[in-house]
Design a protein around this motif. Structure first.
Motif, PDB file in Angstrom:
ATOM      1  N   PRO A 169       0.360  -1.083   0.059  1.00  0.00           N
ATOM      2  CA  PRO A 169       0.179  -0.255  -0.331  1.00  0.00           C
ATOM      3  C   PRO A 169       0.600   0.757  -0.265  1.00  0.00           C
ATOM      4  CG  PRO A 169      -1.406  -1.802   1.091  1.00  0.00           C
ATOM      5  CD  PRO A 169       0.359  -2.388   0.867  1.00  0.00           C
ATOM      6  N   ASN A 170       2.168   0.990   0.835  1.00  0.00           N
ATOM      7  CA  ASN A 170       3.099   2.436   0.672  1.00  0.00           C
ATOM      8  C   ASN A 170       3.670   2.272  -0.596  1.00  0.00           C
ATOM      9  OD1 ASN A 170       3.250   0.688   3.424  1.00  0.00           O
ATOM     10  ND2 ASN A 170       3.658   2.933   3.636  1.00  0.00           N
ATOM     11  N   LEU A 171       3.654   1.384  -1.679  1.00  0.00           N
ATOM     12  CA  LEU A 171       3.985   1.918  -2.713  1.00  0.00           C
ATOM     13  C   LEU A 171       3.110   1.994  -3.543  1.00  0.00           C
ATOM     14  CD1 LEU A 171       6.361  -0.827  -4.248  1.00  0.00           C
ATOM     15  CD2 LEU A 171       4.675  -0.256  -5.601  1.00  0.00           C
ATOM     16  N   VAL A 172       1.814   1.891  -3.491  1.00  0.00           N
ATOM     17  CA  VAL A 172       0.960   2.555  -4.298  1.00  0.00           C
ATOM     18  C   VAL A 172       0.576   3.816  -4.162  1.00  0.00           C
ATOM     19  CG1 VAL A 172      -1.866   2.059  -4.878  1.00  0.00           C
ATOM     20  CG2 VAL A 172      -0.080  -0.124  -4.605  1.00  0.00           C
ATOM     21  N   LYS A 173       0.822   4.148  -3.183  1.00  0.00           N
ATOM     22  CA  LYS A 173       0.516   5.695  -2.510  1.00  0.00           C
ATOM     23  C   LYS A 173       2.218   6.589  -2.835  1.00  0.00           C
ATOM     24  CE  LYS A 173      -1.153   7.521   1.609  1.00  0.00           C
ATOM     25  NZ  LYS A 173      -2.766   8.258   0.773  1.00  0.00           N
ATOM     26  N   VAL A 174       2.873   6.387  -2.589  1.00  0.00           N
ATOM     27  CA  VAL A 174       3.553   7.025  -3.047  1.00  0.00           C
ATOM     28  C   VAL A 174       4.440   7.346  -5.003  1.00  0.00           C
ATOM     29  CG1 VAL A 174       6.015   5.204  -3.545  1.00  0.00           C
ATOM     30  CG2 VAL A 174       6.486   7.789  -3.213  1.00  0.00           C
ATOM     31  N   LEU A 175       3.378   5.888  -5.883  1.00  0.00           N
ATOM     32  CA  LEU A 175       3.276   6.323  -7.267  1.00  0.00           C
ATOM     33  C   LEU A 175       2.345   6.511  -7.307  1.00  0.00           C
ATOM     34  CD1 LEU A 175       5.697   2.784  -8.062  1.00  0.00           C
ATOM     35  CD2 LEU A 175       6.455   4.923  -8.352  1.00  0.00           C
ATOM     36  N   ASP A 176       1.279   6.357  -6.670  1.00  0.00           N
ATOM     37  CA  ASP A 176       0.435   7.110  -7.755  1.00  0.00           C
ATOM     38  C   ASP A 176      -0.734   8.619  -7.183  1.00  0.00           C
ATOM     39  OD1 ASP A 176       0.307   5.110  -9.563  1.00  0.00           O
ATOM     40  OD2 ASP A 176      -1.447   3.724  -8.217  1.00  0.00           O
ATOM     41  N   ASP A 177       0.162   8.621  -5.789  1.00  0.00           N
ATOM     42  CA  ASP A 177      -0.334  10.436  -5.392  1.00  0.00           C
ATOM     43  C   ASP A 177       0.895  11.020  -5.233  1.00  0.00           C
ATOM     44  OD1 ASP A 177      -2.859   8.723  -4.764  1.00  0.00           O
ATOM     45  OD2 ASP A 177      -2.708   8.831  -2.710  1.00  0.00           O
ATOM     46  N   ALA A 206      -3.564  -5.682 -12.317  1.00  0.00           N
ATOM     47  CA  ALA A 206      -3.844  -4.272 -13.411  1.00  0.00           C
ATOM     48  C   ALA A 206      -3.049  -3.594 -12.545  1.00  0.00           C
ATOM     49  CB  ALA A 206      -5.468  -4.032 -12.664  1.00  0.00           C
ATOM     50  N   ASP A 207      -2.545  -3.741 -11.176  1.00  0.00           N
ATOM     51  CA  ASP A 207      -1.303  -2.266 -11.200  1.00  0.00           C
ATOM     52  C   ASP A 207      -0.362  -2.439 -12.093  1.00  0.00           C
ATOM     53  OD1 ASP A 207      -2.812  -1.005  -8.726  1.00  0.00           O
ATOM     54  OD2 ASP A 207      -2.443  -2.218  -7.290  1.00  0.00           O
ATOM     55  N   ALA A 208       0.397  -3.881 -12.669  1.00  0.00           N
ATOM     56  CA  ALA A 208       1.853  -3.817 -12.961  1.00  0.00           C
ATOM     57  C   ALA A 208       1.177  -3.355 -14.221  1.00  0.00           C
ATOM     58  CB  ALA A 208       1.915  -5.024 -12.968  1.00  0.00           C
ATOM     59  N   ASP A 209       0.438  -3.396 -15.374  1.00  0.00           N
ATOM     60  CA  ASP A 209      -0.057  -2.760 -16.250  1.00  0.00           C
ATOM     61  C   ASP A 209       0.507  -1.261 -16.635  1.00  0.00           C
ATOM     62  OD1 ASP A 209      -0.154  -5.939 -17.161  1.00  0.00           O
ATOM     63  OD2 ASP A 209      -2.292  -5.197 -17.078  1.00  0.00           O
ATOM     64  N   ALA A 254       8.326  -1.673  -9.428  1.00  0.00           N
ATOM     65  CA  ALA A 254       6.923  -1.768  -9.008  1.00  0.00           C
ATOM     66  C   ALA A 254       5.641  -2.560  -9.244  1.00  0.00           C
ATOM     67  CB  ALA A 254       6.272  -0.189  -8.539  1.00  0.00           C
ATOM     68  N   ALA A 255       6.031  -2.193 -11.075  1.00  0.00           N
ATOM     69  CA  ALA A 255       5.339  -3.169 -11.622  1.00  0.00           C
ATOM     70  C   ALA A 255       5.551  -5.490 -11.145  1.00  0.00           C
ATOM     71  CB  ALA A 255       4.862  -3.437 -13.255  1.00  0.00           C
ATOM     72  N   ALA A 256       7.092  -5.303 -11.133  1.00  0.00           N
ATOM     73  CA  ALA A 256       7.214  -6.619 -11.117  1.00  0.00           C
ATOM     74  C   ALA A 256       6.669  -6.839 -10.131  1.00  0.00           C
ATOM     75  CB  ALA A 256       8.890  -6.751 -10.781  1.00  0.00           C
ATOM     76  N   MET A 257       7.257  -5.750  -8.817  1.00  0.00           N
ATOM     77  CA  MET A 257       6.232  -6.905  -7.444  1.00  0.00           C
ATOM     78  C   MET A 257       5.300  -6.487  -7.562  1.00  0.00           C
ATOM     79  SD  MET A 257       7.396  -5.982  -3.694  1.00  0.00           S
ATOM     80  CE  MET A 257       8.295  -4.798  -3.848  1.00  0.00           C
ATOM     81  N   ALA A 258       3.911  -6.345  -8.258  1.00  0.00           N
ATOM     82  CA  ALA A 258       2.711  -6.062  -8.108  1.00  0.00           C
ATOM     83  C   ALA A 258       2.503  -7.683  -8.889  1.00  0.00           C
ATOM     84  CB  ALA A 258       2.252  -5.174  -9.142  1.00  0.00           C
ATOM     85  N   ARG A 259       2.404  -7.673 -10.301  1.00  0.00           N
ATOM     86  CA  ARG A 259       2.932  -8.657 -10.559  1.00  0.00           C
ATOM     87  C   ARG A 259       2.795 -10.107 -10.161  1.00  0.00           C
ATOM     88  NH1 ARG A 259       4.427  -6.330 -15.437  1.00  0.00           N
ATOM     89  NH2 ARG A 259       2.464  -6.414 -16.799  1.00  0.00           N
ATOM     90  N   SER A 260       4.181  -9.935  -8.986  1.00  0.00           N
ATOM     91  CA  SER A 260       4.612 -10.717  -7.768  1.00  0.00           C
ATOM     92  C   SER A 260       3.475 -10.932  -7.135  1.00  0.00           C
ATOM     93  CB  SER A 260       6.000 -11.113  -7.554  1.00  0.00           C
ATOM     94  OG  SER A 260       5.834 -10.286  -6.320  1.00  0.00           O
ATOM     95  N   LEU A 261       3.046 -10.590  -6.726  1.00  0.00           N
ATOM     96  CA  LEU A 261       1.778  -9.849  -5.667  1.00  0.00           C
ATOM     97  C   LEU A 261       0.471 -10.709  -5.885  1.00  0.00           C
ATOM     98  CD1 LEU A 261       3.481  -7.638  -3.053  1.00  0.00           C
ATOM     99  CD2 LEU A 261       3.240 -10.204  -3.192  1.00  0.00           C
ATOM    100  N   GLY A 262       0.408 -11.024  -7.100  1.00  0.00           N
ATOM    101  CA  GLY A 262      -0.914 -10.679  -8.577  1.00  0.00           C
ATOM    102  C   GLY A 262      -1.384  -9.358  -8.592  1.00  0.00           C
ATOM    103  N   HIS A 263      -0.723  -8.618  -8.684  1.00  0.00           N
ATOM    104  CA  HIS A 263      -1.874  -6.911  -8.921  1.00  0.00           C
ATOM    105  C   HIS A 263      -1.654  -6.951 -10.519  1.00  0.00           C
ATOM    106  CE1 HIS A 263      -2.808  -6.766  -4.341  1.00  0.00           C
ATOM    107  NE2 HIS A 263      -1.443  -7.016  -4.459  1.00  0.00           N
TER     108      HIS A 263
END
Length: 861
Positions: free
Chosen positions: A514-522, A581-584, A570-579
C-alpha cells in the motif's frame, strides 16, 4: 550521502523472454582455462579469502606509531609494548588585565545558538575574559581595518602584548597602538603572521590605559573569513610547552569504541584529549568529524586520568555538566592522544602532569566480515578487481551496525523505530543515519556478501512507517523524518523490490505494498507536468534536494529515468503479488515517461541526454547512466551517450558527474561512486565491458591508493582530493557499487524473481579471462564460473542452481560458433537445433527455463 549530510542506484535488468528449453542432467564444473590451482584443491583456504579486509576479532589494536610531539618516552607502549610516558610541565601563569577591563570593536557578531541550543557569543570582551575557548569575531568579512580596542581602568606598563587567535581567523597583518592621553601611537607593526599565538614586543615599555589592534589582513581573507581573536594578554607570553602526543595508525578505517589502558598518572588529574581522522591529511588537534562538534562542542574527546590509572572506554557523556566530555563511538584510521585539557574544564582535569599508557585498542562494533561469514563471494583473473570487490565489502561492513541513540547522527536522527536494530548507516564516521538512496547500493552489496539483509529491511520498513499523508516517503530519520528530497522516495521503491528479489521476503512486499501504491499513484503524479514528466518545482517542491542537494529544477533526466526504473520495479512487485492491473498501469506509465524523456530531454546535437530541460545546457552522468539501465535509451542512444561521457568526463580518478560547471563550480572535477555505478552498469549491459572495467579501475584504484586506502569514499573532488575536505566520509556504503557491478554484471548473475525463484546468468567478460563466484539465495547458493578460452574452445560456463529455482543463461558467440549444454548441441553455428529453443540476440545465444542443478555451457568454433 554528501554534505548534509545522501544517495542512489539502478535495479536488476529483466531477463530476455526467449523460447523455453528443458536442460537435463548435471555435470561437475570444468574450466577450459583453469584459474589458480589453490582454488581447486582442498589443501588450503579458498583463494578468494586472501582479499578479505575485516579485522580478525572485535578487539582491534593499532599497528604502528605514526608520530609523537613533545615530551614522550617509549611511545610503543601505546601498542602494548611496555609503557609510554607523556610528560608536560605546568605552564607559567599568564598576565591578566586589571579588574574592570573592557573591550570594544569595529564590529562583532551578536552570536547564535548551536545545535545543542546553547548560546554562542562573539563579543569583544571574550578577548580579555581569560578564557581561551571564547573569542571575538568581527562581523564584516574581508572588510578592513577590523579593530579591537581594550580599555583598562588603571594604567598598565606593557613591554608588548600577546595575541591568541583562531586558526580560521588569524590576523596576518596588523598594527598595535597605545593611547597616550591625546593620540594613538603605533608601537608595533606585524606582517605575514602565521602564528596562532603571537607575542608582539614594543620598542620600549609603554604605560597606557588603552590598546588598539588594527587588522588589515586575515589568514583566510581571500575566502571572506572574519578576524577571530581568543585572547589578548598584557605582556609577552612565551608559547606553552608543546602538548605531548602520540599518533596511532590502525592500518585501515575502523569503527567502534576506543579503549586506553593507563598504567598511572600524576596526582593533578591530567587530561588526555583524543582527536580522530580517517586520513593523516586532516588529523589535527580536533577530529575531522565528531558528533559533539556538530552540536557546538570542542571537537575532541577528553578524559581526566586518575592517579591509579585503569582502563577507560571512550563512551558518550560528560564528567560534570558540560565539562570533560567525550563522544564515544568513532569511525577513523588515525588516533591522536594528547596530554592536554580545555581551560574551561579545570580543575576537573589539567593540561599538564604525567600520564602513562600501556595499551590502546578498539571495541569494533560493525558487522565483522570474516571469511567464514561470507555467504557470497567473487574472484576473477584480475587481482585488482578482486581487491576492489572485497574493499567495498569491508566498507559496507563498517556501515552495518546497530542503531544506537548514543552514536547516531545528532541532527534529530534518533528514533524509537530503529533503536537497537541492525541498520545500514550512511558512513562509518558520518552520517551515522540510514538514507534510503544509499541502501539502493549498499543493500545490494549486503545481499551479495553476508547474511545481513535484515539491516536493509529495518530501514525500508521504518521509512515506510513514516510515510506522509500525501504519499511522500522520507529519505532518512534525520530532522525527524522531514528532510525534503525529491528522488529518494523512488529509491525506496527500487530498494524494496531489490530486497524482495534477493531475499524472497514476500511478507514485506505484501505489508508495504500500500505504501508503494501511495507514493507512485499519489505523490509523484502531483509533481508531473503536462509533458508527462516529473518536474521539480511543482506542488511546492522547488526547495527539495536530491542525493547531492543540487539546485536542479524542472524536467531533469535523472529524476525521470529513475522514475521509469521505479515504475518497472513496482510493476514487477505487483505481478509477483498478483496485482496485474497495477502492474499493467505502471508499465504503461513507464513507457509514457520513457517516450517523453526521449522527446524532451534527448540532445541530438550532442548525442546524450540533457541534465535538465531548463537552464544552461549540460549533460549529467546520473541521468545518462540511468536512462540506459532503465531501458529508456535505445541501443544507439546508449552507445552514443556512454561514448559522450567517456570522452567528456573521464578523469584519472573516475568519471565526473557533470560535463561542465554550470550547475556546481566543480561539476567537471567531482566524482561520485554513487552515480558512477549506473554508468558502469550501463556499460556492461550495452556491450562496453572493457569501458566499464576501465572506469572501475580508475575510480576504485584511486580510492584504494589514496586517503585511508581500502575503503570507498563518499565523493572525490578536484585533483582526486576528498571532495568536502575532512568532512568527507572515507567509508561510505553508497560507494560500494563495484560489488554488484562485478557480481551481477561481469560475472553476470542476477535474480529476476523473488528470492531467486528465477535468475539470469549472462557474463560480460571484457578484459577478464575467467571469473567465478557465489550468490546466496533463500534456496541455497547459486554458483557461476566461466572462462574465456583459447583456440577452438571459445567460452565455458558452469552454473549450479539450487532446487526450487530456474533461470536463463546467455553466452557470448561470434562467427560460426557451436553452443553445447551438458554436451548436447543447442546451436549449430548458424541456427538453433530443433527443440532447443536457443535464441541468438545481441551477440549472445540465450537459453531459458534452465533447471536447477549443475550445467555446463560451452562455445566452440
Amino acid at each position: 550521502m554528501p554534505s548534509f549530510m545522501s544517495s542512489a542506484r539502478p535495479s536488476p535488468r529483466v531477463a530476455r523472454t526467449v523460447q523455453a528449453i528443458a536442460v537435463a542432467g548435471a555435470l561437475t564444473a570444468t574450466f577450459a582455462v583453469a584459474g589458480p590451482a589453490s582454488a581447486h584443491t582442498g589443501a588450503s583456504a579458498p583463494s578468494w579469502q586472501q582479499y578479505v579486509q575485516a579485522p580478525s576479532s572485535r578487539s582491534v589494536q593499532p599497528v604502528t606509531v605514526v608520530a609523537t610531539t613533545g615530551d614522550v618516552s617509549h611511545p610503543t607502549g601505546a601498542l602494548g609494548r611496555g609503557t609510554a610516558v607523556l610528560n608536560r610541565a605546568a605552564p607559567a601563569p599568564k598576565p591578566v588585565w586589571p579588574s574592570g577591563t573592557t573591550a570594544t570593536a569595529s564590529s562583532y557578531h551578536d552570536g547564535n545558538n548551536g545545535n545543542d541550543n546553547k548560546p554562542r557569543t562573539y563579543l569583544p570582551g571574550n578577548a580579555v575574559d581569560g578564557n581561551t575557548d571564547t573569542f571575538w569575531n568581527d562581523a564584516n568579512a574581508a572588510t578592513y581595518p577590523a579593530w579591537l580596542q581594550i580599555t583598562s581602568p588603571t594604567a598598565v606598563k606593557l613591554p608588548g602584548i600577546t595575541v591568541l587567535s583562531n586558526s580560521d581567523g588569524m590576523p596576518q597583518d596588523f598594527t598595535v597602538q597605545t593611547w597616550d592621553g591625546a593620540a594613538w601611537t603605533t608601537q608595533a607593526t606585524v606582517t605575514g603572521n602565521s602564528d596562532v599565538q603571537r607575542a608582539v614586543a614594543f620598542a620600549a615599555p609603554v604605560s597606557t590605559t588603552q590598546v588598539r589592534i588594527n587588522v588589515t589582513k586575515d589568514e583566510a581573507s581571500p575566502k571572506g573569513e572574519y578576524t577571530r581573536i581568543n585572547e589578548v594578554w598584557p605582556g609577552l607570553v612565551a608559547a606553552d610547552p608543546v602538548a605531548p602526543s602520540i599518533t596511532l595508525d590502525f592500518g585501515k578505517v575502523v569503527s567502534g569504541y576506543p579503549r586506553i589502558s593507563f598504567a598511572g598518572a600524576s596526582g593533578n588529574s591530567p587530561g588526555v584529549r583524543l582527536a580522530f581522522s580517517e586520513t593523516l591529511q586532516y588529523l589535527t588537534d580536533r577530529s575531522d568529524f565528531t558528533r559533539s562538534d556538530v552540536s557546538g562542542g570542542p571537537g575532541t574527546d577528553q578524559y581526566a586520568v586518575p592517579q591509579q590509572g585503569g582502563i577507560w572506554t571512550d563512551t558518550k557523556g560528560c564528567v560534570s555538566g558540560s565539562k570533560v566530555c567525550a563522544d564515544g563511538l568513532h569511525g577513523f584510521r588515525y588516533l591522536k592522544i594528547s596530554l592536554d585539557a580545555l581551560a574551561a574544564d579545570a580543575p576537573i582535569d589539567q593540561a599538564f602532569g604525567t600520564v602513562k599508557i600501556n595499551g590502546v585498542s578498539l571495541d569494533f562494533t560493525p558487522f565483522l566480515g570474516t571469511p567464514s561469514s561470507y555467504t557470497g563471494w567473487f574472484e576473477s583473473s584480475d587481482k585488482q578487481l578482486n581487491q576492489y570487490w572485497y574493499d567495498a565489502s569491508y566498507t559496507n561492513e563498517l556501515v552495518t551496525d546497530t542503531f544506537r541513540s548514543d552514536d547516531v547522527d545528532p541532527r534529530g536522527a534518533d528514533t524509537p523505530g530503529l533503536d537497537g536494530k541492525l541498520v545500514l548507516q550512511d558512513g562509518a564516521k558520518r552520517d551515522r543515519d540510514p538514507y534510503v538512496g544509499d541502501i539502493a547500493v549498499s543493500g545490494r552489496t549486503t545481499y551479495l556478501t553476508h547474511d545481513t539483509a535484515v539491516a536493509a529491511r529495518n530501514v525500508l520498513a521504518d521509512l515506510a512507517n513514516h510515510q506522509r499523508a500525501d504519499g511522500w516517503i522520507p529519505p532518512a530519520s534525520i530532522n525527524n523524518y522531514t528532510l525534503p528530497l525529491f528522488d529518494y522516495p523512488m529509491w525506496w521503491v527500487t530498494s524494496s523490490w531489490d530486497y524482495v528479489l534477493y531475499t524472497g521476503d514476500t511478507a514485506y512486499a505484501q505489508g508495504y505494498y500500500p505504501n508503494l501504491v501511495k507514493v507512485l499513484d499519489d505523490w509523484y503524479p502531483s509533481v508531473t507536468d503536462a509533458n508527462g514528466l516529473l518536474a521539480k518545482g511543482l506542488n511546492g517542491t522547488g526547495g527539495y534536494g536530491d542525493y547531492a542537494f543540487l539546485g536542479r529544477t524542472g524536467e531533469v533526466t535523472y529524476y525521470n529515468a529513475l522514475y521509469v526504473q521505479a515504475l518497472k520495479d513496482a510493476a514487477a512487485m505487483a505481478r509477483s503479488l498478483g496485482h496485474g492491473a497495477d502492474a499493467d498501469r505502471w508499465d504503461a506509465r513507464a513507457q509514457t515517461v520513457s517516450t517523453a524523456i526521449n522527446a524532451h530531454l534527448w540532445d541530438s546535437a550532442t548525442g546524450a541526454y540533457l541534465d535538465s530541460a531548463t537552464g544552461p545546457v549540460r549533460h549529467a552522468q546520473d541521468g545518462n547512466g540511468l536512462a540506459v539501465v532503465a531501458g529508456v535509451a535505445s541501443p544507439a542512444q546508449a552507445t552514443s551517450s556512454l561514448d559522450y561521457l567517456a570522452k567528456n568526463t573521464a578523469l584519472p580518478y573516475g568519471n565526473s558527474f557533470m560535463d561542465n560547471d554550470t550547475l556546481v563550480s566543480d561539476g567537471t572535477q567531482r566524482v561520485y561512486a554513487f552515480t558512477s555505478y549506473p554508468d558502469i552498469q550501463a556499460r556492461f549491459l550495452s556491450g562496453q565491458a572493457g569501458s566499464a572495467i576501465d572506469e572501475i579501475k580508475r575510480l576504485y584504484g584511486w580510492m584504494a591508493g589514496h586517503g585511508p586506502g581500502i575503503t570507498d569514499w563518499e565523493g572525490i573532488g578536484a585533483g582526486g582530493s576528498m571532495y568536502e575536505g575532512g568532512y568527507t566520509s572515507a567509508a561510505h556504503g553508497w560507494s560500494t557499487g563495484v560489488v554488484p557491478a562485478l557480481t551481477n554484471d561481469l560475472l553476470g548473475a542476477t535474480p529476476t524473481g523473488p528470492g531467486f525463484s528465477s535468475w539470469s546468468v549472462q557474463p560480460h567478460p571484457g578484459t577478464v579471462s575467467w571469473a567465478r563466484g557465489q550468490l546466496p539465495t533463500p534456496h541455497g547458493p547459486l554458483t557461476v564460473s566461466w572462462t574465456v578460452g583459447k583456440g577452438s574452445q571459445k567460452f565455458s560456463l558452469t552454473v549450479t542452481a539450487p532446487k526450487g529455482t530456474s533461470g536463463s543463461v546467455a553466452v557470448p558467440v561470434s562467427g560460426k560458433a557451436v553452443v553445447r549444454v551438458d554436451g548436447r548441441t543447442v546451436w549449430n553455428g548458424s541456427a538453433a537445433v530443433s527443440g532447443s529453443g536457443a535464441v541468438l540476440k545481441d551477440g549472445c545465444v540465450t537459453l531459458s527455463a534452465v533447471a536447477a542443478g549443475s550445467h555446463t555451457v560451452t562455445v566452440t568454433s
